[in-house]
Design a protein around this motif. Structure first.
Motif, PDB file in Angstrom:
ATOM      1  N   VAL A 123       0.960  -1.204  -0.120  1.00  0.00           N
ATOM      2  CA  VAL A 123       0.032  -0.032   0.050  1.00  0.00           C
ATOM      3  C   VAL A 123       0.812   1.437  -0.092  1.00  0.00           C
ATOM      4  N   ASN A 124       0.877   2.110  -1.156  1.00  0.00           N
ATOM      5  CA  ASN A 124       1.453   3.392  -1.010  1.00  0.00           C
ATOM      6  C   ASN A 124       2.805   3.212  -0.788  1.00  0.00           C
ATOM      7  N   SER A 125       3.620   2.224  -1.614  1.00  0.00           N
ATOM      8  CA  SER A 125       5.002   1.957  -1.599  1.00  0.00           C
ATOM      9  C   SER A 125       5.410   1.270  -0.526  1.00  0.00           C
ATOM     10  N   SER A 126       4.633   0.840   0.652  1.00  0.00           N
ATOM     11  CA  SER A 126       5.083   0.225   1.870  1.00  0.00           C
ATOM     12  C   SER A 126       4.408  -0.940   1.884  1.00  0.00           C
ATOM     13  N   ARG A 127       5.024  -1.974   2.762  1.00  0.00           N
ATOM     14  CA  ARG A 127       4.406  -3.275   2.926  1.00  0.00           C
ATOM     15  C   ARG A 127       3.529  -2.853   4.507  1.00  0.00           C
ATOM     16  N   LYS A 128       2.496  -3.447   4.461  1.00  0.00           N
ATOM     17  CA  LYS A 128       1.577  -3.322   5.576  1.00  0.00           C
ATOM     18  C   LYS A 128       1.172  -4.791   6.269  1.00  0.00           C
ATOM     19  N   MET A 129       0.878  -5.106   7.253  1.00  0.00           N
ATOM     20  CA  MET A 129       0.388  -6.403   7.518  1.00  0.00           C
ATOM     21  C   MET A 129      -0.976  -6.066   8.184  1.00  0.00           C
ATOM     22  N   VAL A 130      -2.027  -6.668   8.192  1.00  0.00           N
ATOM     23  CA  VAL A 130      -3.249  -6.494   8.519  1.00  0.00           C
ATOM     24  C   VAL A 130      -3.928  -7.888   8.922  1.00  0.00           C
ATOM     25  N   GLU A 131      -4.562  -8.060  10.066  1.00  0.00           N
ATOM     26  CA  GLU A 131      -5.234  -9.255  10.578  1.00  0.00           C
ATOM     27  C   GLU A 131      -6.643  -9.143  10.396  1.00  0.00           C
ATOM     28  N   THR A 132      -7.344  -9.773   9.712  1.00  0.00           N
ATOM     29  CA  THR A 132      -8.687  -9.419   9.731  1.00  0.00           C
ATOM     30  C   THR A 132      -9.579 -10.788   8.850  1.00  0.00           C
ATOM     31  N   GLU A 133     -10.693 -10.604   9.098  1.00  0.00           N
ATOM     32  CA  GLU A 133     -11.445 -11.742   8.350  1.00  0.00           C
ATOM     33  C   GLU A 133     -11.226 -11.650   6.734  1.00  0.00           C
ATOM     34  N   ALA A 134     -11.266 -12.890   5.952  1.00  0.00           N
ATOM     35  CA  ALA A 134     -11.141 -12.756   4.420  1.00  0.00           C
ATOM     36  C   ALA A 134     -11.911 -12.032   3.699  1.00  0.00           C
ATOM     37  N   ASP A 135     -13.221 -11.761   4.168  1.00  0.00           N
ATOM     38  CA  ASP A 135     -14.294 -11.405   3.485  1.00  0.00           C
ATOM     39  C   ASP A 135     -14.176  -9.511   3.725  1.00  0.00           C
ATOM     40  N   THR A 136     -13.376  -9.271   4.646  1.00  0.00           N
ATOM     41  CA  THR A 136     -13.445  -7.665   4.928  1.00  0.00           C
ATOM     42  C   THR A 136     -13.202  -6.745   3.499  1.00  0.00           C
ATOM     43  N   PRO A 137     -13.993  -6.042   3.416  1.00  0.00           N
ATOM     44  CA  PRO A 137     -13.808  -5.077   2.270  1.00  0.00           C
ATOM     45  C   PRO A 137     -12.437  -4.422   2.288  1.00  0.00           C
ATOM     46  N   LEU A 138     -11.616  -4.229   1.290  1.00  0.00           N
ATOM     47  CA  LEU A 138     -10.641  -3.642   1.106  1.00  0.00           C
ATOM     48  C   LEU A 138     -10.601  -2.253   1.553  1.00  0.00           C
ATOM     49  N   LEU A 139     -11.774  -1.226   1.314  1.00  0.00           N
ATOM     50  CA  LEU A 139     -12.060   0.055   1.939  1.00  0.00           C
ATOM     51  C   LEU A 139     -11.875   0.143   3.324  1.00  0.00           C
ATOM     52  N   TYR A 140     -12.656  -0.905   4.022  1.00  0.00           N
ATOM     53  CA  TYR A 140     -12.641  -0.972   5.448  1.00  0.00           C
ATOM     54  C   TYR A 140     -11.121  -1.188   5.943  1.00  0.00           C
ATOM     55  N   VAL A 141     -10.257  -2.186   5.250  1.00  0.00           N
ATOM     56  CA  VAL A 141      -8.815  -2.199   5.771  1.00  0.00           C
ATOM     57  C   VAL A 141      -7.947  -0.808   5.479  1.00  0.00           C
ATOM     58  N   LEU A 142      -8.199  -0.316   4.498  1.00  0.00           N
ATOM     59  CA  LEU A 142      -7.667   0.932   4.270  1.00  0.00           C
ATOM     60  C   LEU A 142      -7.899   2.095   5.342  1.00  0.00           C
ATOM     61  N   ARG A 143      -9.156   2.235   5.582  1.00  0.00           N
ATOM     62  CA  ARG A 143      -9.638   3.315   6.119  1.00  0.00           C
ATOM     63  C   ARG A 143      -9.652   2.988   7.958  1.00  0.00           C
ATOM     64  N   ASP A 144     -10.156   1.637   8.118  1.00  0.00           N
ATOM     65  CA  ASP A 144     -10.028   1.452   9.731  1.00  0.00           C
ATOM     66  C   ASP A 144      -8.723   0.917  10.031  1.00  0.00           C
ATOM     67  N   TYR A 145      -8.054   0.117   9.416  1.00  0.00           N
ATOM     68  CA  TYR A 145      -6.789  -0.482   9.955  1.00  0.00           C
ATOM     69  C   TYR A 145      -5.624   0.226   9.741  1.00  0.00           C
ATOM     70  N   LEU A 146      -5.684   0.941   8.540  1.00  0.00           N
ATOM     71  CA  LEU A 146      -4.467   1.575   7.839  1.00  0.00           C
ATOM     72  C   LEU A 146      -4.523   3.273   7.998  1.00  0.00           C
ATOM     73  N   GLU A 147      -5.770   3.589   8.463  1.00  0.00           N
ATOM     74  CA  GLU A 147      -6.053   4.987   8.718  1.00  0.00           C
ATOM     75  C   GLU A 147      -5.758   5.867   7.445  1.00  0.00           C
ATOM     76  N   LEU A 148      -6.131   5.514   6.465  1.00  0.00           N
ATOM     77  CA  LEU A 148      -5.876   6.105   5.102  1.00  0.00           C
ATOM     78  C   LEU A 148      -7.320   6.810   4.818  1.00  0.00           C
ATOM     79  N   ASN A 149      -7.396   8.338   4.556  1.00  0.00           N
ATOM     80  CA  ASN A 149      -8.767   8.778   4.433  1.00  0.00           C
ATOM     81  C   ASN A 149      -9.190   9.204   2.865  1.00  0.00           C
ATOM     82  N   GLY A 150      -8.103   8.898   1.925  1.00  0.00           N
ATOM     83  CA  GLY A 150      -8.213   9.270   0.650  1.00  0.00           C
ATOM     84  C   GLY A 150      -9.609   8.386   0.134  1.00  0.00           C
TER      85      GLY A 150
END
Length: 154
Positions: free
Chosen positions: A8-35
């Motif tokens: 993500v954005n030229s960086s490696r990120k690790m996230v623990e979540t369920e397989a069906d979690t929408p990518l949008l939720y991961v980006l906003r809620d876990y990685l705090e990206l607000n774009g």
């Protein structure tokens, strides 16, 4: 819970979540990206657009388990680290192509994705690319003009 390693954005990120979690939720809620924004949650409005391997996609309906090693780019990554805006962002500012902001992320990311694949689109190609983005302010002519301006400067 499964662990996912994302580019993500030229960086490696690790996230623990369920397989069906929408990518949008991961980006906003876990990685705090607000774009990317939550708009409709049905891939109808374009507010959640991101780039995946340079192509604009809606992130609200994509499960994290389907991303793999793809390169994800959000609005935050477009400007350089020195505060210089991407050509599309600068053109949107110069052409005053934004008002309320509801569609802005989607319009900008769609434009970048379009220009990645077609550096000199005509007006019909721009309109076709933008069809998946809802804009309620009526700045369509300025948005098209901004994309044409960005194409010339890239």
């Amino acid at each position: 819970m499964p662990t996912y390693h994302l580019n993500v954005n030229s960086s490696r990120k690790m996230v623990e979540t369920e397989a069906d979690t929408p990518l949008l939720y991961v980006l906003r809620d876990y990685l705090e990206l607000n774009g990317p924004k939550f708009g409709c949650g049905l891939a109808q409005c374009g507010s959640c657009k991101i780039l995946v391997n340079g192509k604009a996609i809606n992130s609200c309906m994509i499960p994290i388990s389907s991303i793999g090693d793809a390169e994800i780019t959000t609005l935050e990554e477009l400007s350089d680290n020195k505060g210089k805006l991407h050509a599309v962002q600068q053109a949107f500012v110069d052409e005053q192509a934004a008002q309320c902001g509801y569609c802005l992320n989607g319009m900008v990311m769609t434009a970048v994705g379009l220009l990645n694949s077609n550096p000199n689109p005509d007006e019909m190609e721009i309109k076709t690319a933008l069809q998946g983005n809802l804009c309620r302010c009526g700045t369509h002519t300025r948005i098209i003009r901004a994309i044409k301006t960005a194409a010339k400067s890239l």
